[in-house]
Every structure is written in structure tokens, then in C-alpha cells.
Design an enzyme around this catalytic site. Structure first.
Site, PDB file in Angstrom:
ATOM      1  CG  PHE A   1      70.944 -27.046  27.152  1.00 42.26           C
ATOM      2  CD1 PHE A   1      70.953 -25.680  27.429  1.00 42.26           C
ATOM      3  CD2 PHE A   1      69.737 -27.640  26.803  1.00 42.26           C
ATOM      4  CE1 PHE A   1      69.784 -24.930  27.345  1.00 42.26           C
ATOM      5  CE2 PHE A   1      68.564 -26.888  26.714  1.00 42.26           C
ATOM      6  CZ  PHE A   1      68.595 -25.533  26.979  1.00 42.26           C
TER       7      PHE A   1
ATOM      8  CG  ASP B   1      69.239 -34.107  30.071  1.00 39.41           C
ATOM      9  OD1 ASP B   1      68.477 -34.605  29.220  1.00 39.41           O
ATOM     10  OD2 ASP B   1      69.359 -32.877  30.243  1.00 39.41           O
TER      11      ASP B   1
ATOM     12  CE  LYS C   1      65.845 -30.992  22.319  1.00 37.26           C
ATOM     13  NZ  LYS C   1      66.588 -30.735  23.551  1.00 37.26           N
TER      14      LYS C   1
HETATM   15  C1  LIG Z   1      66.471 -29.853  24.719  1.00 36.91           C
HETATM   16  C2  LIG Z   1      67.132 -30.320  25.958  1.00 36.91           C
HETATM   17  C3  LIG Z   1      66.618 -30.002  27.226  1.00 36.91           C
HETATM   18  C4  LIG Z   1      65.465 -29.046  27.421  1.00 36.91           C
HETATM   19  O1  LIG Z   1      64.261 -29.528  26.913  1.00 36.91           O
HETATM   20  P1  LIG Z   1      63.009 -28.545  26.787  1.00 36.91           P
HETATM   21  O2  LIG Z   1      61.910 -29.443  26.297  1.00 36.91           O
HETATM   22  O3  LIG Z   1      63.377 -27.469  25.830  1.00 36.91           O
HETATM   23  O4  LIG Z   1      62.739 -27.998  28.144  1.00 36.91           O
HETATM   24  C5  LIG Z   1      67.223 -30.560  28.324  1.00 36.91           C
HETATM   25  N1  LIG Z   1      68.279 -31.380  28.205  1.00 36.91           N
HETATM   26  C6  LIG Z   1      68.797 -31.707  27.007  1.00 36.91           C
HETATM   27  C7  LIG Z   1      69.957 -32.642  26.931  1.00 36.91           C
HETATM   28  C8  LIG Z   1      68.249 -31.180  25.845  1.00 36.91           C
HETATM   29  O5  LIG Z   1      68.796 -31.466  24.660  1.00 36.91           O
END
Ligand SMILES: *Cc1c(COP(=O)(O)O)cnc(C)c1O
Length: 399
Positions: free
Chosen positions: A139, A224, A253
Site C-alpha cells: 500500500f 516506504d 504518519k
Molecule cells: C498510510 C500509508 C500511506 C499513505 O499515506 P497518506 O498520508 O494516507 O497518503 C502510504 N504508504 C504506507 C506504507 C502507509 O501505511
């Protein structure tokens, strides 16, 4: 005073239905607890989806926001921003990175990473080199580029045509990455531990093997760490557990203690590819958000929260293993630090709802995985309380 029920009725009329929201209206928080509009208290084991690592309304973050808001909220990236500079210095001094770019969310941080990898690769190797290998069940966000990068059909469907140039391979399969490399490949992009995909921990040697493949083919490794970063796994960044470093890392986050921010960090060689005018963000790294982030990251260190995430994570896993021994429907418990998943043999939605009734906020991801990402300030007592509720919920769910 407006009741939860009244707020929910009003939401039904005006809020777009992008989330299947639970009937809870949190209006106040402190540490690991939140209170809803009717005054009901909840123990928060979701922490705004791994955002509130410091707990709710950490006093140092609150103070930094209040003071900065009264001084200068926003000015523009046409000028230099002291708190942005200090935050970049702090993050670079604690990581492999030489430079930082700031934006407003995880998706935007990943967008920036994708753009930087493509621009560097095009300029270094030619315009055919643009493709990025990512993992199934990954994700990376909800923008068009990050939806294209994400390896989940449920996120992508309805939005064709997707952005060209993403190849998905199974997670935890380095040979699949090696096999997917072509002359078009410019980068590999992975979460060190998959979050939304069900708290999937990398197999021993996997990330090291991926690093070696990237080195061999001159590919950028993009990690990420939007969910895994900032102490969640007991290290500042999850990749530190595996003795490797990426070329680009994205954060968001937990970075600003609950305030919206994203960051993309890179080694000098790659960071150089962004020249004036090639990327930007109006709000990115603005004085208010970077002041909040500076306070939040410093608090992680000042309060020993990396160590705490390790010890409390070990404690939580031990307690959950205890539930596994007792309840047949618990398949496994996995995770690192305070990023923990419990695989069930049934969908977890009903257990989450029953948890809410009992005053416990928790979350299910990938349908059958209960995800525990409490604030890093969580105590043994609070873990005991959550586990006791869960024990009863599992028994009621049939085993
Ligand atoms: C939450 C998340 C995102 C997206 O972040 P947003 O601030 O909602 O755009 C991207 N990558 C990972 C691994 C995430 O957990």
C-alpha cells in the site's frame, strides 16, 4: 452539546462516503485514551493508524504548535523556513539521507520518491528507464501514481487507466524481483513491513537480497516507511533492523505527532536530480507542521520511546501468544516492535465492533488480521486491559 448520534446523522448528509466509518465520534484525547462526544472513554490501540506514536495531544507537540501558530503559520517555500531546516538536519543526521523534501502526506511523499527516481534514472541512463517494481499486497497511497504502485486490486479498480510503469511481484520473494528486472527498470519500492497488506514481516535475508539486486542492476531502493518509521518498530526506521539502507525513504504518519506532513529523504547523488521548478508543494514543510514534527521527533528520543516500543512490543506479543494458545481461531501473531498483527481464521470485523462496545479501539486489515499499533507510550497495564477485552471477544467469537 451535540451527541454522537447527532454528529453521525449530519455526517451522513454531507461527508463523502470514502470510509465505512464506525459510529464513534472522538472529540478529545490524552495519551492512549480518547473520549467520544457522549463522554465514553476508549483505549486506543489504533492510534490514528500508527500516527499518534506519542499518544494523543503530547504536551511538547501541543506547545510547539501553539507557539509556532502565534508566530508564523505559513509563508511559502519561496523563502527559507528555520523549523523545516532543523527538521531536515535532524532526520538526515539520524539516517542514511543527505537531503529532505517535505510535503503533506504519505501518498505525496511516495509521489515525490517516484518522480525523483524517474528523473534521476532518465538523466543518468536515458528516457526508457522509468519502471518501478513493487510488491503484491503493498500500500503506497491513494493518488493516481501511488494507486498504480500499490499491489492491491481493490485500491486500483475503477480508476483505469493507471499510470504506466509499475510491475508487481510477490512480497518476500527476491528471485521474483530479480526475474522482473528489465532494461526499463529504474527502482524497487517496498514497505519494510507491509502494513495495510496485513502486517507482513519480511523473511530473513529478503531485504538484504533486494538491496544486493538493486546494487547489481543500479536500481534505486525506495523504502516506504510511512507506517513503519519514527519508532513504531523499536528503531527510528524499520530498515535499521535489517542492516541495510535504502536510497530513498518516505515518511509521514507519525512524523509530526498527529499533524499532517510527509517527507521524502534521499542520498545526495539522487537528491541532486531535483532542481528548482521540478517538484514542489505549497504547504509542504511549512512552519507550523515542521515545528510540530521537530517537537515530535525530539520527544521520541527524549522519552526513550524507541526502547519502549521494543519492550512493550515484546510484552504485547507475549500476551497475544497467550491468547493464541487459548483460542483456536487465532492463527498466528507477528510483527516487530509495536507493529503487531494477529491472523484469524475468520474475518475480524465483528471483533472490532464488539471491541468498540467494550471501549477498545482496534483495527482489522486484510480482512482477517487484527492490527495492533498502540501509541509507543502504552503501559503494561494498558496492554493487559486490551488483552483482557480481546480474550473475552475471542471467546465470544467462537473459540
Ligand atoms: C498510510 C500509508 C500511506 C499513505 O499515506 P497518506 O498520508 O494516507 O497518503 C502510504 N504508504 C504506507 C506504507 C502507509 O501505511
Amino acid at each position: 452539546m451535540t451527541s454522537s448520534e447527532q454528529w453521525i446523522a449530519r455526517a451522513d448528509r454531507v461527508i463523502m462516503k470514502t470510509y465505512g466509518r464506525y459510529p464513534i465520534v472522538p472529540v478529545r484525547g490524552e495519551g492512549c485514551r480518547v473520549w467520544d462526544a457522549d463522554g465514553k472513554m476508549y483505549l486506543d490501540f489504533l492510534a490514528g493508524v500508527a500516527v499518534n506514536n506519542l499518544g494523543h495531544c503530547h504536551p511538547k507537540v501541543v506547545k510547539a504548535i501553539q507557539e509556532q501558530a502565534a508566530r508564523l503559520i505559513h509563508c511559502s517555500n519561496y523563502y527559507h523556513i528555520p523549523s523545516q531546516i532543523e527538521l531536515a538536519e535532524l532526520l538526515c543526521s539520524r539516517s542514511f539521507a543527505a537531503r529532505a523534501f517535505f510535503c503533506n502526506s504519505g501518498a505525496e511523499a511516495n509521489e515525490a520518491a517516484i518522480k525523483l527516481a524517474r528523473k534521476y534514472s532518465r538523466e543518468t541512463f536515458g528516457p526508457e528507464r522509468y519502471s518501478i517494481i513493487t510488491a503484491a499486497e503493498s500500500f503506497h497511497g491513494r493518488t493516481m501514481a501511488t494507486v498504480s504502485a500499490t499491489g492491491q486490486e481493490k485500491v486500483q479498480r475503477f480508476f483505469d487507466p493507471l499510470l504506466h510503469g509499475f510491475v508487481h511481484v510477490p512480497f518476500n520473494d527476491a528471485a521474483a524481483i530479480e526475474a522482473a528486472v528489465t532494461p526499463q527498470t529504474c527502482a524497487v519500492m517496498l514497505e519494510p513491513i507491509q502494513g495495510e497488506g496485513g502486517v507482513n514481516v519480511p523473511a530473513p535475508g529478503y531485504l538484504q537480497a533486494v538491496r544486493a539486486i538493486c546494487d547489481r542492476h543500479q536500481l534505486l531502493l525506495i523504502l516506504d516507511e510511512v507506517q513503519t518509521g519514527l519508532g513504531r518498530t523499536g528503531k527510528l526506521f524499520a530498515h535499521e533492523h535489517f542492516g541495510i539502507e535504502p536510497d530513498i525513504m518516505t515518511l509521514a504518519k507519525a512524523l509530526a505527532g498527529g499533524a499532517p506532513i510527509g517527507a521524502m529523504l534521499a542520498r545526495e547523488k539522487y537528491a541532486e536530480a531535483f532542481s528548482p521548478g521540478t517538484h514542489g508543494s505549497t504547504f509542504g514543510g511549512n512552519p507550523l507542521m515542521t515545528a510540530a514534527a521537530l517537537a515530535a521527533v525530539n520527544a521520541l528520543f527524549d522519552e526513550g520511546l524507541l526502547e519502549r516500543a521494543q519492550t512493550m512490543g515484546t510484552y504485547l506479543v507475549r500476551k497475544l501468544e497467550g491468547l493464541k494458545a487459548k483460542h483456536a481461531l487465532v492463527q498466528d501473531v507477528r510483527g516487530i516492535g509495536l507493529m503487531v498483527g494477529m491472523g484469524l481464521s475468520i474475518p475480524g470485523g465483528e471483533i472490532v465492533k464488539q471491541g468498540h462496545t467494550r471501549g477498545l479501539l482496534l483495527n482489522v486489515t486484510h480482512d482477517t488480521v487484527l492490527r495492533f499499533v498502540p501509541p509507543l507510550v502504552v503501559t503494561e497495564g494498558e496492554i493487559d486491559e486490551a488483552v483482557a477485552i480481546l480474550d473475552e471477544l475471542l471467546a465470544a467469537a467462537g473459540g
